[in-house]
Design a protein around this motif. Sequence first.
Motif, PDB file in Angstrom:
ATOM      1  N   ALA A  45       0.836  -1.205   0.000  1.00  0.00           N
ATOM      2  CA  ALA A  45       0.000   0.000   0.000  1.00  0.00           C
ATOM      3  C   ALA A  45       0.871   1.255   0.000  1.00  0.00           C
ATOM      4  CB  ALA A  45      -0.935  -0.007   1.199  1.00  0.00           C
ATOM      5  N   LYS A  46       1.920   1.255   0.805  1.00  0.00           N
ATOM      6  CA  LYS A  46       2.837   2.399   0.833  1.00  0.00           C
ATOM      7  C   LYS A  46       3.551   2.555  -0.511  1.00  0.00           C
ATOM      8  CE  LYS A  46       2.520   3.885   5.088  1.00  0.00           C
ATOM      9  NZ  LYS A  46       2.050   5.233   5.380  1.00  0.00           N
ATOM     10  N   GLN A  47       3.968   1.443  -1.107  1.00  0.00           N
ATOM     11  CA  GLN A  47       4.659   1.505  -2.394  1.00  0.00           C
ATOM     12  C   GLN A  47       3.745   2.049  -3.483  1.00  0.00           C
ATOM     13  OE1 GLN A  47       6.011  -2.539  -2.782  1.00  0.00           O
ATOM     14  NE2 GLN A  47       7.927  -2.125  -1.691  1.00  0.00           N
ATOM     15  N   ARG A  48       2.464   1.743  -3.423  1.00  0.00           N
ATOM     16  CA  ARG A  48       1.517   2.240  -4.427  1.00  0.00           C
ATOM     17  C   ARG A  48       1.333   3.757  -4.346  1.00  0.00           C
ATOM     18  NH1 ARG A  48      -1.001  -2.772  -3.333  1.00  0.00           N
ATOM     19  NH2 ARG A  48      -2.338  -1.851  -1.736  1.00  0.00           N
ATOM     20  N   GLN A  49       1.715   4.365  -3.239  1.00  0.00           N
ATOM     21  CA  GLN A  49       1.595   5.815  -3.095  1.00  0.00           C
ATOM     22  C   GLN A  49       2.612   6.568  -3.960  1.00  0.00           C
ATOM     23  OE1 GLN A  49       1.949   6.672   1.071  1.00  0.00           O
ATOM     24  NE2 GLN A  49      -0.059   5.813   1.559  1.00  0.00           N
ATOM     25  N   VAL A  50       3.654   5.883  -4.381  1.00  0.00           N
ATOM     26  CA  VAL A  50       4.694   6.508  -5.205  1.00  0.00           C
ATOM     27  C   VAL A  50       4.242   6.454  -6.665  1.00  0.00           C
ATOM     28  CG1 VAL A  50       7.117   6.471  -5.894  1.00  0.00           C
ATOM     29  CG2 VAL A  50       6.464   5.730  -3.584  1.00  0.00           C
ATOM     30  N   SER A  51       4.018   7.610  -7.256  1.00  0.00           N
ATOM     31  CA  SER A  51       3.616   7.662  -8.665  1.00  0.00           C
ATOM     32  C   SER A  51       4.770   7.214  -9.542  1.00  0.00           C
ATOM     33  CB  SER A  51       3.235   9.088  -9.054  1.00  0.00           C
ATOM     34  OG  SER A  51       2.141   9.522  -8.300  1.00  0.00           O
ATOM     35  N   CYS A  52       4.465   6.252 -10.412  1.00  0.00           N
ATOM     36  CA  CYS A  52       5.499   5.806 -11.345  1.00  0.00           C
ATOM     37  C   CYS A  52       4.841   5.240 -12.594  1.00  0.00           C
ATOM     38  CB  CYS A  52       6.434   4.790 -10.695  1.00  0.00           C
ATOM     39  SG  CYS A  52       5.670   3.268 -10.157  1.00  0.00           S
ATOM     40  N   LYS A  53       5.585   5.275 -13.680  1.00  0.00           N
ATOM     41  CA  LYS A  53       5.064   4.796 -14.954  1.00  0.00           C
ATOM     42  C   LYS A  53       5.099   3.285 -15.068  1.00  0.00           C
ATOM     43  CE  LYS A  53       6.098   9.022 -17.396  1.00  0.00           C
ATOM     44  NZ  LYS A  53       6.901   9.707 -18.390  1.00  0.00           N
ATOM     45  N   GLY A  54       6.043   2.656 -14.371  1.00  0.00           N
ATOM     46  CA  GLY A  54       6.161   1.206 -14.417  1.00  0.00           C
ATOM     47  C   GLY A  54       5.780   0.594 -13.081  1.00  0.00           C
ATOM     48  N   GLU A  55       6.187  -0.637 -12.890  1.00  0.00           N
ATOM     49  CA  GLU A  55       5.905  -1.318 -11.626  1.00  0.00           C
ATOM     50  C   GLU A  55       6.824  -0.843 -10.509  1.00  0.00           C
ATOM     51  OE1 GLU A  55       5.461  -5.563 -11.657  1.00  0.00           O
ATOM     52  OE2 GLU A  55       4.678  -5.524 -13.695  1.00  0.00           O
ATOM     53  N   ILE A  56       8.027  -0.447 -10.879  1.00  0.00           N
ATOM     54  CA  ILE A  56       9.026   0.001  -9.906  1.00  0.00           C
ATOM     55  C   ILE A  56       9.448   1.417 -10.287  1.00  0.00           C
ATOM     56  CG2 ILE A  56      11.354  -0.414  -8.999  1.00  0.00           C
ATOM     57  CD1 ILE A  56      10.884  -3.399  -9.571  1.00  0.00           C
ATOM     58  N   PRO A  57       9.434   2.349  -9.323  1.00  0.00           N
ATOM     59  CA  PRO A  57       9.807   3.732  -9.651  1.00  0.00           C
ATOM     60  C   PRO A  57      11.264   3.868 -10.060  1.00  0.00           C
ATOM     61  CG  PRO A  57       8.862   3.583  -7.435  1.00  0.00           C
ATOM     62  CD  PRO A  57       9.057   2.191  -7.929  1.00  0.00           C
ATOM     63  N   THR A  58      11.506   4.846 -10.888  1.00  0.00           N
ATOM     64  CA  THR A  58      12.870   5.222 -11.230  1.00  0.00           C
ATOM     65  C   THR A  58      13.413   6.073 -10.076  1.00  0.00           C
ATOM     66  OG1 THR A  58      12.214   7.288 -12.286  1.00  0.00           O
ATOM     67  CG2 THR A  58      12.304   5.302 -13.698  1.00  0.00           C
ATOM     68  N   PRO A  59      14.713   6.278 -10.026  1.00  0.00           N
ATOM     69  CA  PRO A  59      15.249   7.181  -9.001  1.00  0.00           C
ATOM     70  C   PRO A  59      14.619   8.576  -9.079  1.00  0.00           C
ATOM     71  CG  PRO A  59      17.025   5.900  -9.928  1.00  0.00           C
ATOM     72  CD  PRO A  59      15.800   5.609 -10.764  1.00  0.00           C
ATOM     73  N   GLU A  60      14.405   9.061 -10.285  1.00  0.00           N
ATOM     74  CA  GLU A  60      13.819  10.380 -10.454  1.00  0.00           C
ATOM     75  C   GLU A  60      12.392  10.425  -9.886  1.00  0.00           C
ATOM     76  OE1 GLU A  60      17.173   9.705 -12.971  1.00  0.00           O
ATOM     77  OE2 GLU A  60      15.290   8.592 -12.979  1.00  0.00           O
ATOM     78  N   GLU A  61      11.609   9.391 -10.150  1.00  0.00           N
ATOM     79  CA  GLU A  61      10.242   9.331  -9.618  1.00  0.00           C
ATOM     80  C   GLU A  61      10.251   9.249  -8.088  1.00  0.00           C
ATOM     81  OE1 GLU A  61       7.977   7.142 -13.347  1.00  0.00           O
ATOM     82  OE2 GLU A  61       9.081   5.899 -11.909  1.00  0.00           O
ATOM     83  N   MET A  62      11.177   8.478  -7.536  1.00  0.00           N
ATOM     84  CA  MET A  62      11.258   8.341  -6.084  1.00  0.00           C
ATOM     85  C   MET A  62      11.710   9.647  -5.439  1.00  0.00           C
ATOM     86  SD  MET A  62      10.692   6.430  -3.470  1.00  0.00           S
ATOM     87  CE  MET A  62      10.603   4.729  -4.009  1.00  0.00           C
ATOM     88  N   ILE A  63      12.694  10.307  -6.023  1.00  0.00           N
ATOM     89  CA  ILE A  63      13.174  11.578  -5.479  1.00  0.00           C
ATOM     90  C   ILE A  63      12.056  12.612  -5.512  1.00  0.00           C
ATOM     91  CG2 ILE A  63      14.757  13.515  -5.889  1.00  0.00           C
ATOM     92  CD1 ILE A  63      16.833  11.347  -6.764  1.00  0.00           C
ATOM     93  N   GLU A  64      11.311  12.648  -6.596  1.00  0.00           N
ATOM     94  CA  GLU A  64      10.174  13.579  -6.701  1.00  0.00           C
ATOM     95  C   GLU A  64       9.145  13.291  -5.602  1.00  0.00           C
ATOM     96  OE1 GLU A  64       7.675  16.557  -7.665  1.00  0.00           O
ATOM     97  OE2 GLU A  64       9.665  16.275  -8.506  1.00  0.00           O
ATOM     98  N   TYR A  65       8.806  12.039  -5.422  1.00  0.00           N
ATOM     99  CA  TYR A  65       7.841  11.650  -4.381  1.00  0.00           C
ATOM    100  C   TYR A  65       8.361  12.049  -2.995  1.00  0.00           C
ATOM    101  CZ  TYR A  65       5.325   8.753  -1.060  1.00  0.00           C
ATOM    102  OH  TYR A  65       4.603   8.327   0.022  1.00  0.00           O
ATOM    103  N   LEU A  66       9.599  11.722  -2.707  1.00  0.00           N
ATOM    104  CA  LEU A  66      10.157  12.013  -1.382  1.00  0.00           C
ATOM    105  C   LEU A  66      10.293  13.513  -1.145  1.00  0.00           C
ATOM    106  CD1 LEU A  66      12.861   9.219  -1.235  1.00  0.00           C
ATOM    107  CD2 LEU A  66      10.706   9.310   0.041  1.00  0.00           C
ATOM    108  N   SER A  67      10.599  14.273  -2.188  1.00  0.00           N
ATOM    109  CA  SER A  67      10.740  15.712  -2.005  1.00  0.00           C
ATOM    110  C   SER A  67       9.406  16.351  -1.657  1.00  0.00           C
ATOM    111  CB  SER A  67      11.344  16.368  -3.241  1.00  0.00           C
ATOM    112  OG  SER A  67      10.425  16.373  -4.317  1.00  0.00           O
ATOM    113  N   ARG A  68       8.308  15.789  -2.150  1.00  0.00           N
ATOM    114  CA  ARG A  68       6.982  16.305  -1.801  1.00  0.00           C
ATOM    115  C   ARG A  68       6.631  15.961  -0.356  1.00  0.00           C
ATOM    116  NH1 ARG A  68       3.410  13.459  -5.230  1.00  0.00           N
ATOM    117  NH2 ARG A  68       5.103  12.509  -6.345  1.00  0.00           N
TER     118      ARG A  68
END
Length: 71
Positions: A45-68
Amino acid sequence: MDVRKIYKKIAEQHGVTPEEVRREIQAAITMAYTAPENDNEITKAKQRQVSCKGEIPTPEEMIEYLSRKVR
């Protein structure tokens, strides 16, 4: 936000290349998303909160999520 600057700063601090920094971040994210011990509903459930285009976020997607989350 320019993640390339983030990679470069981390790389300089650790004596590696920015590409190595990105590769290691991706490896950590992939491990977190695929490790058997993380295969439970709370973690998923926590992992689904990270917006990503694939099944696993890219570093850029994770950094964007964490910065918010930090703001």
